[in-house]
Design a protein around this motif. Sequence first.
Motif, PDB file in Angstrom:
ATOM      1  N   PRO A 184       0.833  -1.204   0.000  1.00 38.19           N
ATOM      2  CA  PRO A 184       0.000   0.000   0.000  1.00 38.19           C
ATOM      3  C   PRO A 184       0.865   1.252   0.000  1.00 38.19           C
TER       4      PRO A 184
ATOM      5  N   PRO B 248       2.370   4.766   1.196  1.00 40.42           N
ATOM      6  CA  PRO B 248       2.559   5.269   2.562  1.00 40.42           C
ATOM      7  C   PRO B 248       1.599   6.405   2.868  1.00 40.42           C
ATOM      8  N   HIS B 249       1.238   6.532   4.121  1.00 43.50           N
ATOM      9  CA  HIS B 249       0.476   7.711   4.536  1.00 43.50           C
ATOM     10  C   HIS B 249       1.471   8.845   4.744  1.00 43.50           C
ATOM     11  N   PRO B 250       1.251  10.003   4.129  1.00 41.91           N
ATOM     12  CA  PRO B 250       2.234  11.096   4.242  1.00 41.91           C
ATOM     13  C   PRO B 250       2.608  11.437   5.677  1.00 41.91           C
ATOM     14  N   ARG B 251       1.645  11.346   6.602  1.00 43.19           N
ATOM     15  CA  ARG B 251       1.942  11.715   7.981  1.00 43.19           C
ATOM     16  C   ARG B 251       2.801  10.672   8.701  1.00 43.19           C
ATOM     17  N   GLU B 252       2.954   9.494   8.090  1.00 44.01           N
ATOM     18  CA  GLU B 252       3.794   8.448   8.676  1.00 44.01           C
ATOM     19  C   GLU B 252       5.220   8.507   8.146  1.00 44.01           C
TER      20      GLU B 252
ATOM     21  N   ARG C 260      10.802   4.940   7.955  1.00 43.69           N
ATOM     22  CA  ARG C 260       9.933   6.108   7.787  1.00 43.69           C
ATOM     23  C   ARG C 260      10.488   7.038   6.701  1.00 43.69           C
TER      24      ARG C 260
ATOM     25  N   THR D 246      10.729   2.646   1.919  1.00 46.51           N
ATOM     26  CA  THR D 246       9.750   2.497   0.854  1.00 46.51           C
ATOM     27  C   THR D 246      10.385   3.018  -0.424  1.00 46.51           C
TER      28      THR D 246
ATOM     29  N   LEU E  68      -0.950  10.474  -4.186  1.00 50.52           N
ATOM     30  CA  LEU E  68      -0.738  10.089  -2.792  1.00 50.52           C
ATOM     31  C   LEU E  68      -1.553  10.981  -1.856  1.00 50.52           C
ATOM     32  N   GLN E  69      -1.536  12.265  -2.115  1.00 47.84           N
ATOM     33  CA  GLN E  69      -2.309  13.199  -1.299  1.00 47.84           C
ATOM     34  C   GLN E  69      -3.806  12.955  -1.457  1.00 47.84           C
TER      35      GLN E  69
ATOM     36  N   ARG F  46      -5.325  10.145  -2.278  1.00 46.12           N
ATOM     37  CA  ARG F  46      -5.729   8.881  -1.662  1.00 46.12           C
ATOM     38  C   ARG F  46      -5.806   8.989  -0.143  1.00 46.12           C
ATOM     39  N   ARG F  47      -4.900   9.778   0.441  1.00 41.26           N
ATOM     40  CA  ARG F  47      -4.801   9.807   1.887  1.00 41.26           C
ATOM     41  C   ARG F  47      -5.537  10.978   2.533  1.00 41.26           C
TER      42      ARG F  47
END
Length: 232
Positions: free
Chosen positions: A10, A12-16, A173, A193, A227-228, A230-231
């Motif tokens: 999946p 990555p979540h930007p905040r992670e 990260r 990643t 990415l933005q 999707r999250r």
Amino acid sequence: MQTKNAPQTPPPHPREVETWLFDLDNTLYPASCRLFDQIDRRMGLFIEQRFGLSAEEARRMQKSFFHSHGTTLRGLMTEHAIEPGDYLDFVHDIDLSGLEANPRLDAALTALPGRKVIFTNADTAHAERVLERLALTRHFQAIFDIRAAAFVPKPDEGPYDQILENHGLAAERTVFFEDSARNLKPAHARGMTTVWVRHEANWSAPPDEGDYIHHHTEDLASWLEDLQDRRG
């Protein structure tokens, strides 16, 4: 191209993500700018002039160094004790007028939380010129270049350990963007990643199954925008 891992991984979540790590040439700008063609020609010309070879002979030597040492510079240093500063100044003396600012990429980088770092086999002077031309300088907190790596290039293992240590990066990260797929393998091994910014050159493609590539794209700005989206 579909890589083995990409469908199962999946985004990555930007905040992670703490650190967004970017290669420079053919990654922050499209390979269609043909900037690296100029550098490639300058590499050959350097060898021609230094060793008194024909253009054909110089190109054979250049490609031999690339395949056996990772970069032409590393081959010249290892086998001929060439001073790296002379070489880097010569091959990066190129015309950057073909580079233009990319407002979409600028906006996408602005939206990313966390720090952004350049990880390049070129030198800082070249990186700074390119970033200025692209109007992206403000986004990057650091440049880890070939000099910082003691002239040992990606994909050698050493520079990856150095950049993690020198800049305090947490590999798990960190997201690494790179146009040469083989340079993603050591990053994946350390827990990063990986995103392959692919293009048509043969050397851009993975030399194997590429199961160390999590994601791939032909347009960096689009991938970051998606990415933005999707999250959220």
